[in-house]
Design an enzyme around this catalytic site. Structure first.
Site, PDB file in Angstrom:
ATOM      1  N   GLY A  16       0.859  -0.848   0.094  1.00 35.87           N
ATOM      2  CA  GLY A  16       0.056  -0.160  -0.241  1.00 35.87           C
ATOM      3  C   GLY A  16       1.103   1.620   0.075  1.00 35.87           C
ATOM      4  O   GLY A  16       1.599   1.090   0.832  1.00 35.87           O
ATOM      5  N   ARG A  77       0.973  -4.644  -5.821  1.00 34.20           N
ATOM      6  CA  ARG A  77       0.764  -6.020  -5.204  1.00 34.20           C
ATOM      7  C   ARG A  77       1.380  -6.629  -6.227  1.00 34.20           C
ATOM      8  O   ARG A  77       0.395  -6.821  -7.232  1.00 34.20           O
ATOM      9  CB  ARG A  77      -0.271  -6.376  -4.272  1.00 34.20           C
ATOM     10  N   ASP A 135       2.434  -1.829  11.820  1.00 35.38           N
ATOM     11  CA  ASP A 135       2.767  -3.537  11.568  1.00 35.38           C
ATOM     12  C   ASP A 135       3.754  -4.062  11.434  1.00 35.38           C
ATOM     13  O   ASP A 135       4.222  -5.148  11.502  1.00 35.38           O
ATOM     14  CB  ASP A 135       1.693  -4.105  11.624  1.00 35.38           C
TER      15      ASP A 135
HETATM   16  P1  ATP Z   1       1.146  -2.291   3.227  1.00 39.23           P
HETATM   17  O1  ATP Z   1       1.696  -2.555   4.840  1.00 39.23           O
HETATM   18  O2  ATP Z   1       1.003  -1.743   3.102  1.00 39.23           O
HETATM   19  O3  ATP Z   1       0.158  -3.869   2.965  1.00 39.23           O
HETATM   20  P2  ATP Z   1       2.782  -5.157   2.402  1.00 39.23           P
HETATM   21  O4  ATP Z   1       4.025  -4.458   1.800  1.00 39.23           O
HETATM   22  O5  ATP Z   1       2.694  -5.666   3.877  1.00 39.23           O
HETATM   23  O6  ATP Z   1       2.352  -2.753   2.486  1.00 39.23           O
HETATM   24  P3  ATP Z   1       1.671  -6.571   0.380  1.00 39.23           P
HETATM   25  O7  ATP Z   1       0.593  -6.696  -0.002  1.00 39.23           O
HETATM   26  O8  ATP Z   1       1.471  -7.650   1.440  1.00 39.23           O
HETATM   27  O9  ATP Z   1       1.597  -5.092   1.286  1.00 39.23           O
HETATM   28  O10 ATP Z   1       3.004  -7.408   0.345  1.00 39.23           O
HETATM   29  C1  ATP Z   1       3.837  -6.433  -1.046  1.00 39.23           C
HETATM   30  C2  ATP Z   1       4.315  -7.364  -2.282  1.00 39.23           C
HETATM   31  O11 ATP Z   1       5.109  -8.328  -1.183  1.00 39.23           O
HETATM   32  C3  ATP Z   1       3.172  -8.889  -2.827  1.00 39.23           C
HETATM   33  O12 ATP Z   1       2.442  -7.996  -3.049  1.00 39.23           O
HETATM   34  C4  ATP Z   1       3.869  -9.651  -3.465  1.00 39.23           C
HETATM   35  O13 ATP Z   1       4.493  -9.231  -4.076  1.00 39.23           O
HETATM   36  C5  ATP Z   1       4.985  -9.199  -1.951  1.00 39.23           C
HETATM   37  N1  ATP Z   1       5.106 -10.610  -1.187  1.00 39.23           N
HETATM   38  C6  ATP Z   1       4.485 -10.669   0.020  1.00 39.23           C
HETATM   39  N2  ATP Z   1       4.722 -11.639   0.813  1.00 39.23           N
HETATM   40  C7  ATP Z   1       5.523 -12.346   0.164  1.00 39.23           C
HETATM   41  C8  ATP Z   1       6.445 -13.731   0.222  1.00 39.23           C
HETATM   42  N3  ATP Z   1       6.195 -14.818   1.492  1.00 39.23           N
HETATM   43  N4  ATP Z   1       7.158 -15.029  -0.294  1.00 39.23           N
HETATM   44  C9  ATP Z   1       7.047 -13.282  -1.617  1.00 39.23           C
HETATM   45  N5  ATP Z   1       6.652 -12.573  -1.586  1.00 39.23           N
HETATM   46  C10 ATP Z   1       5.951 -12.024  -0.948  1.00 39.23           C
END
Ligand code: ATP
Length: 239
Positions: A16, A77, A135
């Site tokens: 995000g 994402r 978080d």
């Molecule tokens: P926000 O806190 O704003 O939600 P975030 O980084 O937690 O941001 P996510 O959608 O959970 O957002 O993760 C971003 C991207 O990271 C995912 O779309 C995916 O491409 C990659 N990602 C997340 N988890 C994994 C994983 N276990 N292995 C590989 N890639 C991952």
């Protein structure tokens, strides 16, 4: 890898968007250029890494963005990055440009992706916590949380004007994905009557008390702050 071995890095924003991501892009780029390190920006996060959407960043490219919301590199994402084939494609694109390391500005999901990638390929990642969710393990602060909190407070202050004037209760749904921290902090800052977050389900008793006691005896208006992923949010919406 020694600092002197790093000649070229890439920077991306992922997950995000969060206020302050542009300031982080600017800081990474200017610090790298000041150390004679070449910098590539990657558009749309891991998706751009897979789809070869890179652009070289120069000093002037990141001028005037420090106070700009969103991210000039865009974000996404990306499902493909959760597969080995996707990450392998991304690795080839980084290697083609002789990129020695990647700075990822994002949330916990982005860090999981970066950690997975680094365990499979010999390119190190550095994570800058950039998420309104606050978080991330190991830090009390994430870029974007404070601004998001202030935005919620400003919005709720205006909602409270209407609540008071009309004698109404407003349920306000805050963002924050799986985490209730933004709802908790903004609920406290706004003086919400009840705060409902997934981490503290027993607060529903407080909601009951507010509706059946406070509203009957003393209060005529109020704010109930509810986190986005609160389990009974759907039921509350259908009330
Ligand atoms: P926000 O806190 O704003 O939600 P975030 O980084 O937690 O941001 P996510 O959608 O959970 O957002 O993760 C971003 C991207 O990271 C995912 O779309 C995916 O491409 C990659 N990602 C997340 N988890 C994994 C994983 N276990 N292995 C590989 N890639 C991952």
């Amino acid at each position: 890898m020694q600092k002197k071995d790093i000649k070229c890095i890439a920077v991306l924003t992922s997950g995000g968007d969060a206020p302050g991501m542009n300031a982080a892009i600017r800081a990474v780029t200017r610090a790298a250029l000041a150390n004679n390190v070449k910098v590539f920006g990657i558009n749309y996060g891991f998706q751009g890494m897979i789809e070869n959407d890179f652009l070289e960043l120069h000093y002037e490219d990141i001028g005037g963005i420090i106070g700009l919301g969103g991210t000039i590199l865009k974000t996404a994402r990306c499902k493909k990055f959760t597969t080995y084939e996707g990450r392998e494609k991304a690795y080839k694109n980084l290697k083609e440009r002789n990129i020695d390391g990647v700075v990822v500005i994002g949330g916990d999901g982005s860090f999981k992706g970066a950690a997975q990638f680094s365990s499979e390929f010999n390119i190190p990642f550095i994570g800058i916590p950039g998420t309104i969710d606050n978080d991330i393990t190991g830090t009390e602060y994430t870029i974007g949380f404070d601004t998001a909190l202030n935005t919620v407070v400003q919005a709720v202050d205006k909602i409270k004007d209407t609540a008071r004037s009309h004698g109404r209760i407003f349920f306000v749904e805050s963002m924050g994905r799986e985490a209730g921290l933004l709802a908790l902090a903004s609920g406290l800052a706004c003086g919400a009557e009840v705060i409902l977050i997934p981490e503290m389900l027993e607060q529903e008793e407080e909601l009951d008390r507010f509706i059946h006691k406070d509203l009957v005896n003393k209060k005529t208006s109020g704010i109930i702050m509810v986190a986005k992923n609160y389990p009974s949010l759907k039921a509350i919406k259908n009330c």
